[in-house]
Design an enzyme around this catalytic site. Structure first.
Site, mmCIF file in Angstrom:
data_model
loop_
_atom_site.group_PDB
_atom_site.id
_atom_site.type_symbol
_atom_site.label_atom_id
_atom_site.label_comp_id
_atom_site.label_asym_id
_atom_site.label_seq_id
_atom_site.Cartn_x
_atom_site.Cartn_y
_atom_site.Cartn_z
ATOM 1 N N HIS A 52 41.575 46.447 36.544
ATOM 2 C CA HIS A 52 42.592 47.361 37.091
ATOM 3 C C HIS A 52 43.583 46.690 38.025
ATOM 4 C CE1 HIS A 52 39.817 50.232 35.473
ATOM 5 N NE2 HIS A 52 40.629 51.217 35.733
ATOM 6 N N TYR B 250 46.023 47.512 46.293
ATOM 7 C CA TYR B 250 47.228 48.002 45.631
ATOM 8 C C TYR B 250 48.156 46.781 45.511
ATOM 9 C CZ TYR B 250 45.745 52.892 46.140
ATOM 10 O OH TYR B 250 45.076 54.088 46.051
ATOM 11 N N SER C 30 36.501 42.241 36.300
ATOM 12 C CA SER C 30 35.401 43.220 36.284
ATOM 13 C C SER C 30 35.862 44.448 35.509
ATOM 14 C CB SER C 30 34.972 43.568 37.708
ATOM 15 O OG SER C 30 34.320 42.454 38.292
ATOM 16 N N GLY C 31 36.737 45.264 36.124
ATOM 17 C CA GLY C 31 37.236 46.450 35.411
ATOM 18 C C GLY C 31 38.653 46.279 34.895
HETATM 19 P P1 FDA Z 1 40.024 43.527 38.136
HETATM 20 O O1 FDA Z 1 38.928 43.153 37.230
HETATM 21 O O2 FDA Z 1 41.413 43.485 37.592
HETATM 22 O O3 FDA Z 1 39.922 42.666 39.459
HETATM 23 C C1 FDA Z 1 40.816 42.809 40.548
HETATM 24 C C2 FDA Z 1 40.872 41.519 41.372
HETATM 25 O O4 FDA Z 1 39.559 41.195 41.839
HETATM 26 C C3 FDA Z 1 41.325 40.311 40.564
HETATM 27 O O5 FDA Z 1 41.972 39.404 41.443
HETATM 28 C C4 FDA Z 1 40.029 39.718 40.084
HETATM 29 O O6 FDA Z 1 40.118 38.362 39.745
HETATM 30 C C5 FDA Z 1 39.114 39.958 41.258
HETATM 31 N N1 FDA Z 1 37.723 40.154 40.859
HETATM 32 C C6 FDA Z 1 37.258 41.025 39.936
HETATM 33 N N2 FDA Z 1 35.924 40.949 39.859
HETATM 34 C C7 FDA Z 1 35.535 40.018 40.756
HETATM 35 C C8 FDA Z 1 34.273 39.500 41.123
HETATM 36 N N3 FDA Z 1 33.174 39.948 40.557
HETATM 37 N N4 FDA Z 1 34.215 38.538 42.066
HETATM 38 C C9 FDA Z 1 35.335 38.077 42.642
HETATM 39 N N5 FDA Z 1 36.579 38.529 42.328
HETATM 40 C C10 FDA Z 1 36.680 39.502 41.397
HETATM 41 N N6 FDA Z 1 41.622 51.625 44.758
HETATM 42 C C11 FDA Z 1 41.038 52.360 45.719
HETATM 43 O O7 FDA Z 1 40.738 51.840 46.794
HETATM 44 N N7 FDA Z 1 40.759 53.675 45.503
HETATM 45 C C12 FDA Z 1 41.057 54.297 44.334
HETATM 46 O O8 FDA Z 1 40.797 55.484 44.167
HETATM 47 C C13 FDA Z 1 41.689 53.530 43.314
HETATM 48 N N8 FDA Z 1 42.031 54.090 42.117
HETATM 49 C C14 FDA Z 1 42.642 53.319 41.145
HETATM 50 C C15 FDA Z 1 43.020 53.900 39.936
HETATM 51 C C16 FDA Z 1 43.640 53.129 38.945
HETATM 52 C C17 FDA Z 1 44.025 53.777 37.636
HETATM 53 C C18 FDA Z 1 43.914 51.774 39.190
HETATM 54 C C19 FDA Z 1 44.612 50.944 38.149
HETATM 55 C C20 FDA Z 1 43.536 51.186 40.389
HETATM 56 C C21 FDA Z 1 42.912 51.955 41.381
HETATM 57 N N9 FDA Z 1 42.557 51.408 42.605
HETATM 58 C C22 FDA Z 1 41.946 52.174 43.562
HETATM 59 C C23 FDA Z 1 42.801 49.985 42.883
HETATM 60 C C24 FDA Z 1 41.568 49.187 42.579
HETATM 61 O O9 FDA Z 1 40.645 49.312 43.647
HETATM 62 C C25 FDA Z 1 41.924 47.707 42.424
HETATM 63 O O10 FDA Z 1 42.867 47.545 41.408
HETATM 64 C C26 FDA Z 1 40.676 46.887 42.131
HETATM 65 O O11 FDA Z 1 40.931 45.537 42.439
HETATM 66 C C27 FDA Z 1 40.247 47.024 40.693
HETATM 67 O O12 FDA Z 1 39.028 46.418 40.457
HETATM 68 P P2 FDA Z 1 38.683 45.985 38.947
HETATM 69 O O13 FDA Z 1 37.392 45.270 38.989
HETATM 70 O O14 FDA Z 1 38.838 47.135 38.036
HETATM 71 O O15 FDA Z 1 39.889 45.011 38.649
#
Ligand code: FDA
Length: 510
Positions: A85, A451, A82-83
């Site tokens: 991160h 995390y 998704s994002g």
């Molecule tokens: P990404 O796309 O990498 O997905 C993360 C995981 O979820 C992976 O295993 C992925 O396969 C799975 N996934 C993604 N989309 C999915 C979907 N639609 N359906 C099923 N599975 C899916 N946390 C927090 O609680 N509070 C905060 O303030 C922050 N701040 C923060 C800042 C920065 C700079 C980072 C790098 C990270 C955070 N985080 C955070 C942690 C953040 O919540 C965590 O990394 C999330 O999983 C990121 O979601 P993304 O969709 O961006 O990640």
């Protein structure tokens, strides 16, 4: 359903009906699509395994095709992004042949001001959600984090901390419905997926149960005026004593008040070459400055917060102040930036503290923050109390509720890609984590799944992971909820199609 045929060519052929949204290495934009949402450069090296293809669906039916083709073509893994991160890169790196399902184009957001709800597609970011809410209302908000580029998909899947947690809990505590595509390629809403699966996707971690396409979220009320105060303290200002005393105060404060600490160390804060760590005490109060100051002066006068440390503003502006570190240049459009501000490589770990730490322990943390070996170090200390302690630990898979005083996120970042620099930074974070052992939760030593930290245990790389093996990391993230997650997983994905290094395992092969 699975066959042994995993030839990439046959797989790509199967996807021909959705070829417009597929990027394989022969496409000139393959690398720009791949790299765009990679937030952690630690997993973007030439030697990092790359996907056979990246699929960027614009319609749910394309996700269904991708799932059916990957199942038909054997052991191809799907990594959903998704994002981007994920702290261990699990959404875009696998050590098996894999594809990325990148939801970047599924990011519509519709806000229903009348009913205080929003439907948000997983590919939207926290910042995009904040922006859309602010367009419609200044008295509605969503309890999400301070980094706008984080994807809603991963954020909500694992919990979702933010400055409103003491009043409204985590993101997962405010999910009302969801659309999910399961391992058979079928689309479900809350009713058709059933309460067990709906429970599991609200905090059981991303990438285990299916692909969540969209979430229905409850929006929460915030007053027109909120107050944000930042007071930075160094050791000369008594930072160490203040942190010690904060432990006895922060979880007991009025639930309209968040008073957290960001500890910054490492060379990044150096003056004349010497690291000079800072403790930033950040308060967000859902109300006016006078009331906040009267609360703080009564409960924590030592901090010495005055009006000049504080800004009265709207909730959305307060989010911008935290993001930008100051009240200036706060265009709402900053929220739409999908690139994380922390560019480079990083590693995170987490802990939960249940008894105040002794003063000497805090001195030990401070010494480590002064290390000259590392570039940028942060300890993000998040106070509990309020709503967090009123939600039972079994209501969602996220178990870290009553009994905790605060959560600590340890973060270390670096820019240089050399192995030696990486090792030095990884050693720093592992050492401080070891040092903290006596002062944090035990049996299990709890951790926050968002995390993501592969140091605490992983699944077997090839073949089946036993329940005992997965319990090593599973109980840390989910405590007793881990067993229920395993049961749900076994029921909804018995072939363990959605898997990664820390995905919920199945009980036994069918
Ligand atoms: P990404 O796309 O990498 O997905 C993360 C995981 O979820 C992976 O295993 C992925 O396969 C799975 N996934 C993604 N989309 C999915 C979907 N639609 N359906 C099923 N599975 C899916 N946390 C927090 O609680 N509070 C905060 O303030 C922050 N701040 C923060 C800042 C920065 C700079 C980072 C790098 C990270 C955070 N985080 C955070 C942690 C953040 O919540 C965590 O990394 C999330 O999983 C990121 O979601 P993304 O969709 O961006 O990640």
């Amino acid at each position: 359903v699975a066959s042994s045929n995993n030839k990439p060519q046959a797989f790509l052929q199967c996807l021909s009906s959705i070829s417009k949204v597929i990027y394989s290495p022969i496409n000139s934009s393959y690398f720009s699509v791949l790299d765009f949402s990679i937030q952690n450069l630690r997993f973007s090296k030439p030697e990092t395994p790359k996907p056979i293809a990246i699929i960027t669906p614009i319609h749910v039916s394309q996700i269904q095709v991708a799932i059916i083709c990957s199942r038909t073509h054997g052991s191809l893994q799907i990594r959903t992004r998704s994002g981007g991160h994920d702290f261990e890169g699990l959404s875009y790196v696998a050590h098996h042949p894999f594809i990325i399902l990148d939801l970047i184009n599924l990011r519509s957001i519709s806000i229903d001001v009348k009913n205080n709800t929003a439907w948000v597609q997983s590919g939207a970011t926290v910042g995009e959600l904040y922006y859309k809410i602010a367009e419609k209302s200044r008295s509605l908000a969503f309890p999400a984090g301070v980094c706008p580029s984080v994807g809603i998909g991963g954020f909500v899947s694992g919990g979702g901390y933010g400055y409103l947690l003491r009043k409204y809990g985590l993101a997962v505590d405010n999910v009302l419905d969801a659309y999910l595509v399961d391992a058979n390629g079928e689309v479900h809403d809350r009713e058709s997926m059933g309460e067990d699966l709906f429970w599991a996707i609200r905090g059981g971690g991303g990438g285990s149960f299916g692909i969540v396409v969209a979430w229905k979220l409850r929006l929460v009320l915030v007053p027109e005026t909120v107050t944000i105060c930042i007071s930075n303290k160094t050791v000369k200002d008594g930072a160490i004593d203040l942190i010690y005393e904060w432990q006895y105060v922060a979880d007991k404060l009025d639930e309209n008040l968040y008073l957290g600490i960001l500890l910054n160390g490492g060379n990044i804060s150096s003056e004349g070459g010497k690291p000079n760590p800072t403790a930033s005490f950040i308060s967000l109060f859902l109300g006016k400055a006078n009331k906040l100051l009267s609360i703080l002066n009564k409960t924590f006068p030592q901090l010495g917060v005055t009006k000049k440390d504080c800004t009265q503003t709207s909730w959305i502006e307060s989010a911008l102040i935290v993001i930008n570190g100051s009240p200036t240049n706060n265009s709402l459009r900053t929220l739409l930036n999908r690139k994380s501000q922390s560019v480079g490589s990083f590693k995170i770990k987490s802990d939960y503290v249940q008894q105040p730490m002794p003063l000497d322990a805090i001195k030990g943390i401070w010494e480590r923050l002064k290390s000259q070996d590392v570039k940028a170090t942060t300890l993000d200390i998040v106070p509990y109390g309020g709503k967090m302690c009123k939600i039972f630990d079994f209501e969602t898979p996220f178990p870290h509720r009553a009994g905790n005083l605060y959560m600590i996120g340890y973060l270390v970042g670096w820019e240089n890609q050399s192995k030696e620099i990486e090792e030095r930074h990884l050693s720093w974070i592992r050492e401080i984590y070891n040092y903290m052992t006596p002062f944090v939760s035990k049996f299990p030593r709890a951790a926050y799944v968002n995390y993501r930290d592969l140091d605490i245990g992983t699944n077997t790389e090839y073949g089946k992971t036993s329940h005992d093996q997965a319990s090593i990391w599973g109980f840390k993230y989910f405590d007793k909820n881990f067993n229920r997650l395993v049961h749900v997983k076994t029921k909804v994905d018995p072939y363990d199609f959605f898997r990664h290094e820390q995905s919920i395992p199945i009980l036994s092969p069918p």
